[in-house]
Scaffold this active site. Structure first.
Site, PDB file in Angstrom:
ATOM      1  N   PRO A 194       0.832  -1.220   0.000  1.00  0.00           N
ATOM      2  CA  PRO A 194       0.000   0.000   0.000  1.00  0.00           C
ATOM      3  C   PRO A 194       0.859   1.258   0.000  1.00  0.00           C
ATOM      4  CG  PRO A 194      -0.806  -1.586   1.617  1.00  0.00           C
ATOM      5  CD  PRO A 194       0.496  -2.116   1.126  1.00  0.00           C
ATOM      6  N   GLY A 195       0.413   2.256  -0.762  1.00  0.00           N
ATOM      7  CA  GLY A 195       1.087   3.542  -0.760  1.00  0.00           C
ATOM      8  C   GLY A 195       2.286   3.653  -1.676  1.00  0.00           C
ATOM      9  N   GLY A 197       2.224   3.763  -4.998  1.00  0.00           N
ATOM     10  CA  GLY A 197       1.950   4.583  -6.178  1.00  0.00           C
ATOM     11  C   GLY A 197       1.351   3.831  -7.343  1.00  0.00           C
ATOM     12  N   THR A 199      -1.934   3.582  -8.202  1.00  0.00           N
ATOM     13  CA  THR A 199      -2.931   4.439  -8.865  1.00  0.00           C
ATOM     14  C   THR A 199      -2.254   5.565  -9.628  1.00  0.00           C
ATOM     15  OG1 THR A 199      -4.531   3.946  -7.101  1.00  0.00           O
ATOM     16  CG2 THR A 199      -4.965   5.874  -8.471  1.00  0.00           C
ATOM     17  N   GLU A 415      14.851  -1.333  26.638  1.00  0.00           N
ATOM     18  CA  GLU A 415      15.262  -0.621  25.426  1.00  0.00           C
ATOM     19  C   GLU A 415      16.778  -0.557  25.312  1.00  0.00           C
ATOM     20  OE1 GLU A 415      13.169  -0.112  23.212  1.00  0.00           O
ATOM     21  OE2 GLU A 415      11.348  -0.350  24.401  1.00  0.00           O
ATOM     22  N   ASP A 492       8.011  -7.979  20.625  1.00  0.00           N
ATOM     23  CA  ASP A 492       9.338  -8.442  20.201  1.00  0.00           C
ATOM     24  C   ASP A 492       9.349  -9.939  19.941  1.00  0.00           C
ATOM     25  OD1 ASP A 492      10.268  -5.846  20.600  1.00  0.00           O
ATOM     26  OD2 ASP A 492      10.786  -6.250  22.689  1.00  0.00           O
TER      27      ASP A 492
END
Length: 574
Positions: A194-195, A197, A199, A415, A492
């Site tokens: 998706p996204g 390009g 179209t 983290e 994770d």
């Protein structure tokens, strides 16, 4: 359409039955003689005298009764006494209970009237659907070629452009190819994430060729009523033929083109619509100058008949932009925005690995919104950085008063484990940010680890990726003990398991170079995945144990500053 005829038949039958019942009911009451009314006190005296033979009790205003040796029926007021039936039975009277005379007919008539109204409403609605079963011109986004973009307006996707340039030439001059006996593809399938390009590429093809662009969605054809979708397909193609040359673009074609079922429980409407599409595409002549372009994110779900020669026989992948393409896309979307001179747009292109064109446009738009909210003269690096990390992990939570110190410590160690493992295992990766500030997406914190662009992933790369995913849980265990690990590593673990599944089952990097998914070796795959993740978890824990002082230093700095950038991390971990 059969359903519409069924509604019409039911409607007619209900009306006829309602009329007949009404006539019978009226004749029934009109033909019956009116019973003689007797005062209730006279009725009780007759009961006491043993003259009453039978009584019919009801919930109505009157009860009826007959006398000994008399065929006539009499009525009297209904006292609605709870002990009336017992009193009559003790007096030797035969008692019958039933609904008031005519109630059954009235209820039946009422039910028939209600049913007639319901069927009439359904009939009106179905008639409206049938009246609109044709493809409404307003539902088709018809764009004139003068309003369309061209290939120069598309940044990146160089390979995709080259794959369709001959199609554009054919649209300009179809007779040229017919003279050589060349059969051009009648359909092109654009597929990709998706996204990316798809179209935009279809619109650019029509713009380059100078032909009208007919844009519809696959879901526009899928309707509840059988035959409506097929009629829409035929009318769409009729419009294109009447206009001459053109591009018909069907977005999300998987909505109507999914693989058909072999059983009896298939979707008749969807299959009829798909058959109509296949027939219309087969009916094109080589000189028609009409191309059908379809787009999908899931080409593996499409029916095989769509992909054979004569239908969508050319497949073009619209992939994620590489570094050069991202630079072009960023420059394109930044052209009409006031960007501060100190903003490093090249670094943004490097950092946005795996971003689609739509995501890049959205990122710059969010950065512009951030700058507008702050009321500054231009979009500054902080605006872009905020938009970038928001796109990755969500917005920072403003209110952090409910977070306990123990939870901050868990997040900091977790983290830090990700950041240290990523830095030690693969120096080519860039850890650009680590934070323990929770986000609106539900994350307690996050670590941004940007890998270099590459075409292939080695066995070692995948193992290191799994180890980085597991490093957060390993760090928790090293500092808080086995009993102190938390649920924070759930995402994770999910990512590590997915990578391990591909490692074993899809890429053939486990025992045996085979596609274990095709073999359906679920038990063997699950066992090997568990063994792989267990081995890599042990190796990750040993790595962090050997570098425990660095891990502790990172965690303490995170607790102090809450957010660290790449330089902070390298100063400790390198």
């Amino acid at each position: 359409m059969k359903l519409l005829h069924t509604y019409q038949n039911i409607f007619g039958v209900v009306l006829i039955v309602a009329v007949v019942v009404g006539i019978i009911t009226a004749a029934y009451f009109r033909g019956r003689p009116s019973p003689e009314f007797v005062e209730y006190a006279v009725f009780i005296e007759a009961v006491d005298a043993g003259q009453v033979e039978s009584v019919v009790l009801s919930s109505g205003a009157e009860i009826s009764f007959t006398l000994e040796n008399d065929d006539a029926t009499f009525v009297t007021n209904n006292p609605r006494r709870e002990d009336l039936k017992e009193f009559l039975l003790l007096s030797g009277v035969s008692v019958t209970e039933r609904a008031p005379a005519g109630d059954g007919f009235i209820q039946l008539g009422f039910m028939l009237v209600v049913l007639a109204v319901v069927v009439f409403v359904l009939h009106r609605r179905s008639g409206g659907v049938r009246a609109k079963s044709g493809f409404n011109a307003e539902a088709v986004n018809i764009e004139n070629s003068s309003k369309l973009c061209g290939f120069d307006d598309i940044a990146g996707n160089v390979e995709a452009k080259e794959s369709v340039r001959d199609i554009v030439d054919y649209l300009r001059e179809p007779s040229k190819y017919a003279r050589y006996g060349a059969r051009m593809p009648k359909g092109i399938l654009l597929h990709g994430k998706p996204g990316t390009g798809k179209t935009l590429m279809a619109r650019a093809m029509a713009g380059e060729a100078g032909v009208p662009f007919y844009a519809v969605s696959g879901s526009d054809f899928v309707q509840m009523y059988v035959g409506v979708g097929a009629a829409r397909v035929r009318e769409l193609f009729k419009k294109a033929r009447e206009a001459g040359r053109g591009v018909i673009f069907i977005d999300e074609i998987d909505a109507l083109g999914k693989k058909r079922s072999d059983g009896l429980n298939g979707n008749d409407e969807r299959e009829q619509t798909l058959n109509a599409l296949l027939t219309e595409m087969q009916g094109f002549c080589d000189k028609a100058g009409i191309i059908v372009i379809a787009a999908t994110n899931r080409p593996d779900t499409l029916d095989e008949a769509l992909l054979r020669p004569g239908r969508f026989d050319r497949r073009v992948e619209i992939g994620l932009p590489d570094l050069a393409a991202r630079k072009q896309i960023i420059a394109l979307h930044a052209a009409n925005k006031p960007i501060a001179p100190e903003t490093d747009m090249e670094k943004l292109a490097v950092d946005t690995v795996f971003f689609s064109g739509a995501m890049l446009e959205g990122l710059l738009n969010d950065a512009a919104i951030n700058a507008a909210k702050r009321g500054v003269e231009a979009i500054e690096p902080t605006d872009i950085a905020t938009a970038y990390y928001t796109a990755l992990a969500g917005s920072e939570k403003k209110d952090r008063s409910g977070i306990r110190e123990q939870e901050r410590a868990v997040t900091a160690w977790h983290e830090s484990g990700h950041a240290l493992a990523a830095t030690l295992l693969n120096p080519e990766n860039r850890v650009t940010k680590v934070t323990i500030i929770p986000t609106t997406s539900g994350a307690g914190g996050f670590c941004v680890n940007i890998p270099p662009e590459r075409m292939y992933w080695t066995k070692k790369d995948l193992e290191e990726q799994i180890m980085v995913n597991l490093a957060g849980r390993c760090a928790e265990e090293l500092h808080f003990g086995v009993e102190g690990v938390t649920t924070g590593a759930s995402n994770d673990i999910e990512k590590a398991t997915q990578t391990a599944m591909q490692y074993v089952a899809k890429f053939g990097m486990g025992e045996g170079i085979v596609d274990r998914i095709a073999l359906k070796d679920d038990h063997g795959v699950n066992k090997e995945v568990a063994q792989l993740t267990a081995r890599l978890y042990k190796e990750t824990k040993n790595l962090l144990k050997q570098n425990y002082s660095k891990l502790e230093a990172l965690a303490n700095m995170l607790l102090e500053k809450e957010t660290l950038d790449g330089e902070d991390i390298l100063s400790i971990a390198a």
